[in-house]
Design a protein around this motif. Sequence first.
Motif, short mmCIF file in Angstrom:
data_model
loop_
_atom_site.label_atom_id
_atom_site.label_comp_id
_atom_site.label_asym_id
_atom_site.label_seq_id
_atom_site.Cartn_x
_atom_site.Cartn_y
_atom_site.Cartn_z
N THR A 109 66.67 53.15 37.94
CA THR A 109 65.84 51.94 38.07
C THR A 109 64.43 52.22 37.58
N THR A 110 63.85 51.23 36.90
CA THR A 110 62.43 51.31 36.53
C THR A 110 61.60 50.43 37.47
N SER A 111 61.67 49.13 37.30
CA SER A 111 60.86 48.21 38.11
C SER A 111 61.37 48.17 39.54
N PRO A 155 59.18 53.97 39.72
CA PRO A 155 60.26 54.11 38.74
C PRO A 155 60.89 55.50 38.76
N ASN A 197 66.40 47.73 34.37
CA ASN A 197 65.00 47.49 33.98
C ASN A 197 64.61 46.05 34.29
N GLY A 221 61.00 45.15 34.00
CA GLY A 221 60.22 46.22 33.39
C GLY A 221 59.68 45.93 32.01
N SER A 245 55.98 45.72 31.67
CA SER A 245 55.21 46.93 31.97
C SER A 245 55.33 47.95 30.84
N LYS A 271 54.41 50.92 30.94
CA LYS A 271 54.82 52.21 31.53
C LYS A 271 56.34 52.28 31.67
N CYS A 272 56.96 51.20 32.17
CA CYS A 272 58.42 51.18 32.31
C CYS A 272 59.09 51.30 30.95
N GLN A 330 67.62 43.90 31.49
CA GLN A 330 66.42 43.26 32.00
C GLN A 330 66.63 41.75 32.16
N ASN A 388 53.71 53.35 40.18
CA ASN A 388 54.30 52.01 40.15
C ASN A 388 53.31 51.07 39.47
#
Length: 478
Positions: A223-225, A232, A253, A256, A259, A261-262, A280, A369
Amino acid sequence: MNSENFGLSEKIVSPSYVRQGSQARRSHEQLIRRLLEQGKCPEEGWSESTIELFLSELALMDSNNFLGNCGVGEREGRVASSLVARRHYRLIHGIGRSGDIAAIQPKAAGSSLLNKLTNSVVLDVLKLSGVRSVTSCFVVPMATGMSLTLCFLTLRHRRPKARYIIWPRIDQKSCFKAMITAGFEPVVVENVLEGDELRTNLDAVERKIEELGAEKILCVHSTTSCFAPRVPDRLEELATVCAKHDVPHVVNNAYGVQSSKCMHLIQQGARVGRIDAFVQSLDKNFMVPVGGAIIAGFDEAFIQEISKMYPGRASASPSLDVLITLLTLGACGYKRLLSERKEVYSFLAQELESLASAHGERLLHTPHNPISLAMSLDGVQAESDKAVTHLGSMLFTRQVSGARVVPLGKEQTINGHTFRGFMSHSEAYPCPYLNAASAVGIARQDVALCIKRLDKCLKSLKKEGDAAKSSQEDTAGE
């Protein structure tokens, strides 16, 4: 109108006026031509009139809109309500064919073109959002959970001996149920606490792979978000472990894309190791109605394999919604929204930290995060056992949506598996807390109003607690 009709119009209206109208029409057509040539999100957004012209042209290519069409089959794009027809811009046939959601429909050239263009534009947006090496994607008319299930079912054919999915814990029901629905047994790996953050237990993941045997594992489901204080997953390290043991890797995701970063984590994970697919949501990332997701990856053949696993035709509504949105925003508009989201995240962090300090609480330190924040509720918990959940109901009745309060010790059983400390992503997180997130489309005034109402709720709880203590003392004195 075509050039011949413009020419005929000059016999009715002044030729100079008609030529001006013809030039205006060509400016719309040039934008459409560029989209068809490049298949990319336009740099600048289109006007509504250009989008409506484009959709009207697509609809006229579908057989249900042919003048004099005689349909004698069971699926002829008939619609009883003109309101429904207008809602869908008369694009009624949906996307795909019975055996492949990505296939061209002979009776629906316009809808098929819409589908291909949407997937191409979305792929471009995924690249500009940070996953530059993604090679293929498609929009599927299911939300994130069912889209993950589709990925797992596709992997089943590649790994017939697999029974398990290794899943670093995240307390969100749909991603857990996605694995159950696909017929697999989730192997829950508890997170490790580092400071305030809950992070991936890499050693435990690798031990599980070795203990169960790689051939028995369908994939690692990361998982990211996510909601703070969970952060993450360590995608680069997980991708390396998956490559080492030849185990597939599917990334949730959900929100994500907004983001950097994600998206960077996914890009890096694919660069150094193995990521087979990442999924996503359309609504969370592109502000469209719920009901669609994007399945994407780095091996075009595998992503096509997933699309062919979808049984039957599919609704075109999610594809239509996201295409209209991205044509309206353009690449510049979407990047501007992403930049504004980051700015509001910093503002939200400052405001929450200030409010927490004023009430004897603290903003949890979760620098990994990039979307969600958490504020401790130790003082609220001290007022009474039910004060934390009461705070949540107070916020909801005051029209503060999206804020989550997480009490200590909650249990939840999902499909026979009991999660202790549910909602906190941990069996024993040290403190109760409140979540707030800075997601795409949020405005500073949303944050300011939330903080104002949260402040009032915390003060009200304090008064209620003081009154209760005073009453108890009076009773004891008597």
